[in-house]
Design an enzyme around this catalytic site. Sequence first.
Site, short mmCIF file in Angstrom:
data_model
loop_
_atom_site.label_atom_id
_atom_site.label_comp_id
_atom_site.label_asym_id
_atom_site.label_seq_id
_atom_site.Cartn_x
_atom_site.Cartn_y
_atom_site.Cartn_z
N ASP A 37 0.91 -1.13 0.01
CA ASP A 37 -0.07 -0.03 -0.07
C ASP A 37 0.96 1.08 0.01
O ASP A 37 0.64 2.39 -0.80
CB ASP A 37 -0.99 0.07 1.18
N SER A 82 -16.99 -24.61 -27.55
CA SER A 82 -17.29 -25.27 -26.48
C SER A 82 -16.37 -26.68 -26.19
O SER A 82 -15.63 -27.00 -27.21
CB SER A 82 -18.76 -25.47 -26.31
N LEU A 83 -16.63 -27.55 -25.34
CA LEU A 83 -16.11 -28.65 -25.42
C LEU A 83 -16.89 -29.79 -25.22
O LEU A 83 -17.99 -29.83 -24.42
CB LEU A 83 -15.07 -28.95 -23.86
N GLU A 113 -5.64 -30.32 -17.71
CA GLU A 113 -5.79 -29.06 -16.98
C GLU A 113 -7.22 -29.46 -16.15
O GLU A 113 -8.05 -30.06 -16.61
CB GLU A 113 -6.04 -28.10 -17.73
N LYS A 115 -10.79 -28.29 -15.09
CA LYS A 115 -11.99 -27.62 -15.75
C LYS A 115 -12.56 -26.53 -14.53
O LYS A 115 -13.09 -26.86 -13.76
CB LYS A 115 -13.08 -28.63 -16.14
N ASP A 117 -14.58 -23.76 -13.07
CA ASP A 117 -16.07 -23.51 -13.29
C ASP A 117 -16.41 -21.96 -13.28
O ASP A 117 -16.80 -21.39 -12.09
CB ASP A 117 -16.90 -24.16 -12.05
N ARG A 141 -17.31 -14.30 -23.57
CA ARG A 141 -17.61 -15.38 -24.81
C ARG A 141 -18.77 -15.22 -25.59
O ARG A 141 -18.86 -15.48 -26.76
CB ARG A 141 -17.75 -16.92 -24.12
N TYR A 233 -7.50 -17.03 -14.91
CA TYR A 233 -6.30 -18.43 -15.33
C TYR A 233 -6.17 -18.22 -16.84
O TYR A 233 -7.38 -18.75 -17.53
CB TYR A 233 -6.99 -19.62 -14.95
N LYS A 299 -6.47 -31.94 -23.45
CA LYS A 299 -6.17 -31.29 -24.91
C LYS A 299 -5.07 -32.17 -25.50
O LYS A 299 -3.87 -32.30 -24.98
CB LYS A 299 -5.81 -29.75 -24.73
N LYS A 323 -16.14 -34.84 -17.03
CA LYS A 323 -16.92 -34.11 -15.80
C LYS A 323 -17.12 -34.96 -14.78
O LYS A 323 -17.31 -36.48 -14.93
CB LYS A 323 -18.51 -34.05 -16.40
N CYS A 418 -54.86 -28.71 -18.99
CA CYS A 418 -53.75 -27.91 -19.12
C CYS A 418 -53.62 -26.78 -18.10
O CYS A 418 -54.72 -26.11 -18.00
CB CYS A 418 -53.36 -27.06 -20.48
N CYS A 421 -54.11 -23.06 -19.77
CA CYS A 421 -55.12 -22.71 -20.45
C CYS A 421 -56.36 -23.54 -20.10
O CYS A 421 -57.54 -23.28 -20.92
CB CYS A 421 -54.87 -22.44 -21.95
N CYS A 436 -50.61 -30.37 -23.98
CA CYS A 436 -51.88 -29.66 -24.32
C CYS A 436 -52.29 -29.72 -25.61
O CYS A 436 -51.53 -29.26 -26.78
CB CYS A 436 -51.50 -28.24 -23.85
N CYS A 441 -52.40 -22.16 -26.97
CA CYS A 441 -52.30 -22.27 -25.61
C CYS A 441 -51.01 -20.90 -25.27
O CYS A 441 -49.95 -20.79 -25.83
CB CYS A 441 -51.56 -23.56 -25.03
S1 IVH Z 1 -10.55 -24.97 -23.36
C1 IVH Z 1 -12.39 -24.87 -27.53
N1 IVH Z 1 -9.64 -25.12 -20.78
O1 IVH Z 1 -15.42 -24.90 -19.90
C2 IVH Z 1 -11.92 -25.02 -26.12
N2 IVH Z 1 -11.97 -24.63 -21.17
O2 IVH Z 1 -17.36 -26.62 -21.51
C3 IVH Z 1 -12.81 -24.78 -25.15
N3 IVH Z 1 -13.21 -24.15 -19.09
O3 IVH Z 1 -16.23 -22.56 -22.45
C4 IVH Z 1 -12.05 -24.03 -23.86
N4 IVH Z 1 -11.55 -24.69 -17.75
O4 IVH Z 1 -15.44 -21.60 -20.15
C5 IVH Z 1 -10.67 -24.99 -21.45
N5 IVH Z 1 -8.69 -25.61 -18.60
C6 IVH Z 1 -9.83 -25.49 -19.51
C7 IVH Z 1 -11.18 -24.89 -19.06
C8 IVH Z 1 -12.15 -24.61 -19.85
C9 IVH Z 1 -12.71 -24.54 -17.89
C10 IVH Z 1 -14.45 -23.95 -19.47
C11 IVH Z 1 -14.53 -22.80 -20.71
C12 IVH Z 1 -15.36 -23.63 -21.79
C13 IVH Z 1 -16.19 -24.36 -21.05
C14 IVH Z 1 -16.71 -25.87 -22.20
#
Ligand code: IVH
Length: 679
Positions: A37, A82-83, A113, A115, A117, A141, A233, A299, A323, A418, A421, A436, A441
């Site tokens: 500081d 997405s994955l 790596e 995942k 959240d 995104r 990250y 990956k 997952k 329903c 309605c 329905c 409706c």
């Molecule tokens: S790679 C095209 N690496 O998971 C590759 N994604 O379910 C997509 N996420 O949209 C991203 N940790 O928001 C990658 N180590 C990681 C991740 C990661 C979390 C999220 C990311 C992506 C989502 C897909």
Amino acid sequence: MSEPAAHKIEKLRDEIRRHEHLYYVLDAPEISDAQYDALMNELKRMEAGHPELITPDSPTQRVGGKPAEGFRKAAHSRPMLSLDNAYSAEELADWDRRVRELAGNLPVEYTAELKLDGLSVALLYTPARDGGVALSAGLTRGDGQTGEDVTSNIRTIRSVPLSVSAAQLRKAGLPQAFEVRGEAVMPEAAFQRLNEEREQQGLPPAVNPRNAAAGTLRTLEPGIVANRRLVFYAYFLLVNGEYLAAGQSATLDALTALGFRVNPHRGRVHSIEAMLKFIDEAEAGRAGLGYEIDGVVFKVDSHATQQRLGYTGRAPRWAIAYKFTAKSGMTQVREISVQVGRTGKLTPVANLEPVFIGGTTVSRATLHNADFIERLGLLVGDWVKVERGGDVIPKVVEVIEDAEHPRGKHRFQFPARCPECGSEVVRAESEVDWRCVNADCPAKLRESLLHFGRREVMNIEGLGDAVVQQLLDRGMVRSVADLYSLTEPQLVGLERFAEKSARTLLNEIERSKKAGLARVLMGLGIRFVGERTAELLAQEFGSMDALMAAAAEELERVEEVGPRISEAILEFFSRPANRALVESLRKAGVDMTAEKKHRSDKLAGLTFVLTGTLPHLTRDEARQKIEAAGGKTAGSVSRKTSYVVAGEEAGSKLDKAQELKIPVIDEAGLLAMLEAEQK
Ligand code: IVH
């Protein structure tokens, strides 16, 4: 310009940046907070004396200008995909096998790596003073193609470097412009603090850290964002929209060298056994991380192999998210209500005594259909086990029947009418769902409008529950097409709608006209036509007219379209009301075209006969692949057959091929022929 002051200020900034990096990126501070500081106050004092020397990447400038008018939309340099997910060791092993198969002789090694959240964001760095780069934009995104420019908020995240020096760039071999992608997460401590504050203010708690992080990044007050202590990250580095040729492991190293925070729990694995071990360790360490994870991402490390594997519509084939299995909790069912969906389908929903499961408060869970309630033997008032996995809607999985948990009192009576309605509800013989019968409706229309506006569909931001309900209550829309004739004076009349929000919504509606055929198709709500199918149909037919004129065989030529889907499409367009809806959308100026994907013709003129069981592809998948590449398939071997594709236990067709001297290939041979043409 006062040279000595400029020099002193720059030195002080470097010193502060070094301590920020130690503290926020490496988690290894060398000085106390008070000392930090003091350095910061010294810098502020000096900058106050020399305002002309303030630069945007000064550590004092993290909380700066506000976005005045909400957030601007911005296109991504390449789509943020997405994955695909795997939910079991078997699914993961299947994926690994496919990767190895498709990779041919290219190397297959994976980075592992966590995942995280949170939510993915893209950071753009562009040329700045002295040959370095500075953060010029931070985007969410969004729908994957276009995100929101939340730069002023991203700047407040301390683990995001505001600049990178020329020396660091040189060391990493990077040019003066690149993009970093990664995950912004809200640590558990920050989440708890946020909820304590909300409680004191009499506000409902945020449901989970991911939502809280997403909400935070879209706050219009950077000061608030700075307080929420998000952490970034990094996991991808792009130059000119391309991933680094050096591969994923080297990318993570380069990001670390550039001063980004890279999650330390990472590894390199060569086998399915090693992958499973990494998963076990991640799961074991999960509770002690201080932030939420919901799985492990693998990956393919090598860039060349990644390119060979390529992409499906929505995700890279070279990566997968394993997952963790769903978390569960126990609670009591207060009552069961029934929701009416877009197709008129009635879904029973359990209203629960709120219970905290895996970081989220759950108060409702789907019960799927009447049969499901029967099978569970569920009574209103029962104690139940509820599961929730990641993004999935919570589910009731069993009724607790033990001495400590009293059973409920009465059975649930599925409504004969329903609930929205009052019309009759019917159930087709072969189906489990009640629907329905009323085509008009109000619930159907409400859900259709909400579906139409969804991000994955026409992406009309601001078309949420409250607005849709008011539009319906005032009779302002009778179909999704009516959205396109709404006017500003009409909208200004709505509750909590000022001129600005009216204009914003109208702009969004206007913009959606260009969403293209695939999204319009999804928006129509044809049964079974989801994101991927809509995309494939759009690519194949190129226009709504061509699609509407297509016969079943033509529809089924599209990859993944079988008789069930083609029938649903034909049924949909056979109804005059649906054709009229398409016409109204067209009149409103909604674009119903798509770029036709050039079908490959690598296998044109060739006829294949499939026999026996192939190791990976089903017969149908093999047929679709051949046809997508312009080839034909036939049921029996003749002189016209070009190749016989034989698997395990191939029978008489194989003998016939040998007799007629027709070349016999295996699945790998077929894939190689298809592969050769993709280059
Ligand atoms: S790679 C095209 N690496 O998971 C590759 N994604 O379910 C997509 N996420 O949209 C991203 N940790 O928001 C990658 N180590 C990681 C991740 C990661 C979390 C999220 C990311 C992506 C989502 C897909």
